[in-house]
Design an enzyme around this catalytic site. Structure first.
Site, PDB file in Angstrom:
ATOM      1  N   LYS A 120       0.770  -1.262  -0.085  1.00 16.26           N
ATOM      2  CA  LYS A 120      -0.045   0.106   0.207  1.00 16.26           C
ATOM      3  C   LYS A 120       0.883   1.228  -0.297  1.00 16.26           C
ATOM      4  O   LYS A 120       0.488   2.274  -0.575  1.00 16.26           O
ATOM      5  CB  LYS A 120      -0.766   0.088   1.273  1.00 16.26           C
ATOM      6  CG  LYS A 120      -1.968  -1.123   1.118  1.00 16.26           C
ATOM      7  CD  LYS A 120      -2.886  -1.004   2.403  1.00 16.26           C
ATOM      8  CE  LYS A 120      -3.607  -2.141   2.715  1.00 16.26           C
ATOM      9  NZ  LYS A 120      -4.756  -2.440   2.048  1.00 16.26           N
ATOM     10  N   HIS A 151     -14.104  -3.875   8.848  1.00 15.36           N
ATOM     11  CA  HIS A 151     -13.298  -3.448   7.586  1.00 15.36           C
ATOM     12  C   HIS A 151     -13.449  -4.052   6.420  1.00 15.36           C
ATOM     13  O   HIS A 151     -12.731  -4.045   5.648  1.00 15.36           O
ATOM     14  CB  HIS A 151     -11.974  -2.857   7.876  1.00 15.36           C
ATOM     15  CG  HIS A 151     -11.556  -1.883   8.883  1.00 15.36           C
ATOM     16  ND1 HIS A 151     -12.419  -0.730   8.905  1.00 15.36           N
ATOM     17  CD2 HIS A 151     -11.232  -2.082  10.116  1.00 15.36           C
ATOM     18  CE1 HIS A 151     -11.984   0.052  10.213  1.00 15.36           C
ATOM     19  NE2 HIS A 151     -11.111  -0.827  10.782  1.00 15.36           N
ATOM     20  N   GLU A 193      -5.931   2.121  -2.144  1.00 16.39           N
ATOM     21  CA  GLU A 193      -5.131   0.903  -2.436  1.00 16.39           C
ATOM     22  C   GLU A 193      -5.366   0.499  -3.999  1.00 16.39           C
ATOM     23  O   GLU A 193      -6.815   0.950  -4.125  1.00 16.39           O
ATOM     24  CB  GLU A 193      -5.227  -0.102  -1.541  1.00 16.39           C
ATOM     25  CG  GLU A 193      -6.509  -0.793  -1.449  1.00 16.39           C
ATOM     26  CD  GLU A 193      -6.228  -2.386  -0.605  1.00 16.39           C
ATOM     27  OE1 GLU A 193      -5.127  -2.872  -0.684  1.00 16.39           O
ATOM     28  OE2 GLU A 193      -7.274  -2.690  -0.524  1.00 16.39           O
ATOM     29  N   ARG A 229      -6.381  -7.476  -9.533  1.00 13.51           N
ATOM     30  CA  ARG A 229      -7.084  -8.797  -9.582  1.00 13.51           C
ATOM     31  C   ARG A 229      -8.638  -8.316  -9.796  1.00 13.51           C
ATOM     32  O   ARG A 229      -8.968  -7.276  -9.790  1.00 13.51           O
ATOM     33  CB  ARG A 229      -6.936  -9.625  -8.541  1.00 13.51           C
ATOM     34  CG  ARG A 229      -7.547  -9.063  -7.473  1.00 13.51           C
ATOM     35  CD  ARG A 229      -7.673  -9.868  -6.042  1.00 13.51           C
ATOM     36  NE  ARG A 229      -7.501  -9.356  -4.667  1.00 13.51           N
ATOM     37  CZ  ARG A 229      -8.640  -8.499  -4.272  1.00 13.51           C
ATOM     38  NH1 ARG A 229      -9.676  -8.777  -5.005  1.00 13.51           N
ATOM     39  NH2 ARG A 229      -8.603  -8.047  -3.093  1.00 13.51           N
TER      40      ARG A 229
HETATM   41  P1  ADP Z   1      -7.749  -3.942   3.188  1.00 14.24           P
HETATM   42  O1  ADP Z   1      -6.538  -3.994   2.066  1.00 14.24           O
HETATM   43  O2  ADP Z   1      -7.263  -4.686   4.349  1.00 14.24           O
HETATM   44  O3  ADP Z   1      -9.107  -4.269   2.838  1.00 14.24           O
HETATM   45  P2  ADP Z   1      -8.051  -1.237   2.885  1.00 14.24           P
HETATM   46  O4  ADP Z   1      -7.264  -0.193   2.899  1.00 14.24           O
HETATM   47  O5  ADP Z   1      -8.851  -1.448   1.533  1.00 14.24           O
HETATM   48  O6  ADP Z   1      -7.653  -2.375   3.790  1.00 14.24           O
HETATM   49  O7  ADP Z   1      -9.273  -0.517   3.908  1.00 14.24           O
HETATM   50  C1  ADP Z   1     -10.484  -1.321   4.126  1.00 14.24           C
HETATM   51  C2  ADP Z   1     -11.596  -0.274   4.871  1.00 14.24           C
HETATM   52  O8  ADP Z   1     -10.995   0.132   6.036  1.00 14.24           O
HETATM   53  C3  ADP Z   1     -12.003   0.816   3.806  1.00 14.24           C
HETATM   54  O9  ADP Z   1     -12.979   0.303   2.950  1.00 14.24           O
HETATM   55  C4  ADP Z   1     -12.721   1.767   5.066  1.00 14.24           C
HETATM   56  O10 ADP Z   1     -14.006   1.224   5.561  1.00 14.24           O
HETATM   57  C5  ADP Z   1     -11.623   1.499   6.043  1.00 14.24           C
HETATM   58  N1  ADP Z   1     -10.546   2.518   5.871  1.00 14.24           N
HETATM   59  C6  ADP Z   1      -9.490   2.391   5.391  1.00 14.24           C
HETATM   60  N2  ADP Z   1      -8.666   3.540   5.593  1.00 14.24           N
HETATM   61  C7  ADP Z   1      -9.333   4.260   6.261  1.00 14.24           C
HETATM   62  C8  ADP Z   1      -9.162   5.568   6.666  1.00 14.24           C
HETATM   63  N3  ADP Z   1      -8.045   6.273   6.373  1.00 14.24           N
HETATM   64  N4  ADP Z   1     -10.062   6.394   7.379  1.00 14.24           N
HETATM   65  C9  ADP Z   1     -11.201   5.764   7.753  1.00 14.24           C
HETATM   66  N5  ADP Z   1     -11.421   4.382   7.031  1.00 14.24           N
HETATM   67  C10 ADP Z   1     -10.620   3.711   6.632  1.00 14.24           C
END
Ligand code: ADP
Length: 665
Positions: free
Chosen positions: A116, A235, A288, A292
């Site tokens: 990331k 999440h 991110e 895929r």
């Molecule tokens: P992963 O790769 O583990 O799924 P992500 O970076 O895609 O992690 O984030 C997953 C979820 O976490 C997001 O969809 C959101 O709900 C929450 N999230 C991620 N970053 C933030 C942030 N900076 N502030 C608030 N919520 C966040």
């Protein structure tokens, strides 16, 4: 176009890929672990190769075994699906090195987006907007703390190699920072083999909006609009829809363009998703890129009338994208829900067990069900507990929401606790109907979404008793058919002696309560003492797994299933599973001793927090278990002392085994 495709995955995604590959005239090869010998994905392919034992690390994640399977079967290409090795650049390279076609982006693109922080370092200069934060190399706790203070609390610690919501911790203030940093790093190291983290400003109530991008090897990059995946727990997404509700055309175009810019910046090829967070003013920030196909791709397929697996296969074969940006049109609205074997009332704890009943609504032009299991299959602790994806579409969002409600109501599952009723509660919620979605939806509306089943109604209890009597009657009929004297009173299909007004007491246990029902049969109807009032009942219609029941002159249809001494009644609110009380076997299996702390699910002990003899306060962490992508900490039930520790770090444990013996006081 190539001829033979090996699908390096399992479950619904393997079935989904096989469907398109067959339609395109390909020969399909499944791979399977020993636990999946009879799985649907194995049956869905033309051939299948066993690649190792149940443990995914020894099978679905074992690169040499998969390459060998591809070579043995004369495969031309390998599709990784999602999860497992789909974002593993070494696997992509191994496929290419073996002279096979890799159905995915170039290994270099996977690598650059795999971290990331690495992704941010590349995409920030390309003008893709970022959440404020720190994504550098310095991992010194004091340094990170000073960065967190600069960003301003609350701050989110994230594993740079993370996925599935793991390795993430929200930190509200400086005092908690170092402790939570340590737990995030430990979880990240355990799950991804990399403890490196980044920091982000923790946004309040954002939406998760992501864009489907596609690129071919001729330099063409397009997007297929956005999806909203804000309804999440831990999440992790549970409901996804396309397009994102309430987005202005301007925002939709801008976020699509940002995603195309991101994909172009890394010379992307194939299907990818750029994920963004969006604030209330529709400002969006990149978090991110997933290199895929995503679980939620069907909603995009439905609003754009495309088959994204077909696109992937065509692009992998070197063909240009089937449509240009101008030709990709959006039509209607689609929503997907993920049906999981999990218990919403226990923090969405993953569940295992046999799918005694699994019935979905009819597939038609408006409902699509992607699944990798059938009735009778077992949800095992080895893999992801997702049972199916239920996808609906409509001309507009209101129509799609209405269809979602009926599709969920028409889905019947028994034998395993699921989130079906929970999803139904979300689908019925007025804020969901209004499109007021954000990542804290479930927390905010928690009380309204409470799916604790109310005590069973008279109808439900009557249906359970009738299902039991019906089952006994069917058994008696089978016995009668087999014996020499079908007229023997012992084979009476009513289950009772002839020429008598019969009485029986049925005792059913549900949620630690006993329901005692006196049943009298008068030759055509059963008179029952139901929980609130006595009533005449009878079965007016029967088909496999379903009874038409008449009670006090009213008629209703209900799904029922009898398995051993368990009766499931599939009511709209949820499945009631009654245990038929048999006084002879009661009292067995009771653990009266107390003080035992057992594993709530099968898993691996990742941390032991205490030593034998330790004196602890109520709520102190004793031992941490990881299972089914989740950390679960066993805490002290009271002030007291740890008398025995049965397992050490790294040990595998079965569900229900005693982990710690504890003495209160
Ligand atoms: P992963 O790769 O583990 O799924 P992500 O970076 O895609 O992690 O984030 C997953 C979820 O976490 C997001 O969809 C959101 O709900 C929450 N999230 C991620 N970053 C933030 C942030 N900076 N502030 C608030 N919520 C966040």
């Amino acid at each position: 176009m190539f001829r033979t495709l090996l699908i390096a995955n399992r479950g619904e995604i393997a079935c989904r890929i096989a469907r398109t590959a067959h339609r395109m005239g390909m020969r399909t090869i499944a791979v399977y672990s020993e636990a999946d010998r009879d799985a649907l994905h194995v049956q869905s392919c033309d051939e299948a190769v066993c690649i190792g034992p149940a443990d995914a690390r020894e099978s679905y994640l074992k690169i040499p075994n998969i390459i060998a399977a591809a070579q043995r079967t004369g495969s031309d290409a390998v599709h990784p699906g999602y999860g497992f090795l789909s974002e593993n650049a070494a696997f992509a390279q191994a496929v290419i090195d073996a002279g096979l076609i890799w159905v995915g982006p170039p290994p270099a693109a996977i690598n650059s987006m795999g971290s990331k922080s690495g992704a941010k370092a590349i995409l920030e200069p390309a003008g893709v907007p970022m959440v404020p934060g720190y994504h550098g190399d310095n991992q010194d706790p004091d340094f990170l703390l000073s960065k967190a203070e600069e960003i301003g609390f609350p701050v989110l610690i994230k594993a740079v190699s993370g996925g599935g919501g793991r390795g993430m911790r929200i930190v509200e203030n400086a005092d908690d920072f170092v402790k939570l940093l340590e737990t995030a790093q430990r979880e990240a190291l355990g799950a991804f083999g990399d403890p490196t983290v980044l920091l982000e400003k923790y946004l309040q109530r954002p939406r998760h909006v992501e864009v489907q991008v596609f690129a071919d090897s001729h330099g063409q990059v397009v997007h297929l609009f956005e999806r909203d995946c804000s309804i999440q727990r831990r999440h992790q997404k549970v409901i996804e829809e396309a397009p994102a509700p309430g987005l202005s055309n301007q925002t939709s175009a801008a976020i699509g363009q940002a995603a195309v810019n991101a994909a172009s910046a890394i010379d992307y090829v194939g299907a990818g998703t750029c994920e963004f967070l969006m604030d209330a003013d529709q400002n969006f920030y990149f978090i991110e890129m997933n290199t895929r196909l995503q679980v939620e791709h069907p909603v995009t397929e439905w609003i754009t009338d495309t088959d994204l697996v077909e696109w992937q296969l065509r692009v992998a074969a070197g063909e240009p994208l089937p449509l240009s940006q101008a030709d990709i049109r959006l039509h209607g609205h689609a929503i997907e829900v993920r049906l999981y074997a999990e218990d919403p009332s226990r923090g969405f704890l993953p569940q295992t067990g046999k799918l005694e009943v699994l019935k979905f609504p009819e597939h038609d032009g408006f409902v699509r069900v992607d699944t990798g299991v059938v009735q009778g299959d077992v949800v095992s602790p080895h893999y992801d507990p997702m049972i199916a994806k239920l996808v609906v579409r409509g001309e507009n969002r209101a129509q799609a929401v209405a269809r979602l409600r009926s599709a969920l109501a028409d889905t019947q599952i028994a034998g395993v606790t699921t989130n079906r009723a929970f999803l139904h509660a979300v689908a019925r919620h007025p804020s969901f109907a209004d499109g007021d979605v954000h990542t804290h939806f479930i927390e905010q509306h928690g009380a309204d979404l409470n799916v604790t089943l109310p005590n069973p109604s008279d109808e439900v209890v009557a249906a359970a008793v009738l299902a039991l009597l019906d089952q006994r009657r069917a058994e008696a009929e089978t016995r009668a058919a087999r014996t020499a004297d079908p007229y023997s009173p012992w084979n009476s299909t009513q289950g009772w002696r002839l020429n008598e007004r019969i009485h029986e007491t049925v005792e059913l246990d549900w949620d630690e309560q006993r329901y005692t029902i006196e049943v009298a049969y008068n030759g055509s109807e059963y008179h029952m003492t139901l929980p609130t009032s006595p009533a005449n009942t009878r079965v007016v219609h029967r088909e496999p797994g379903r009874l038409g029941v008449e009670i006090a002159g009213r008629r209703f249809n209900v799904g029922v299933h009898v398995e051993g001494s368990a009766i499931s009644v599939m009511a709209r609110r949820g499945t009631y599973r009654f245990a038929v009380h048999d006084p002879g076997t009661a009292a067995m299996g009771q653990d009266a001793s107390g003080g035992k702390l057992t594993a709530p699910m099968p898993g691996k002990v990742t941390k032991v927090h205490v030593e034998v003899g330790a004196k602890v306060k109520k709520g102190a962490a004793l031992l941490t278990l990881e299972a089914m992508k989740m950390e679960h900490t066993i805490t002290a039930p009271a002030d007291g002392a740890v008398s025995t520790l049965r397992f050490g770090e790294g040990d595998q444990v079965d569900e229900g085994v005693e982990l710690v013996a504890f003495e209160a006081g």
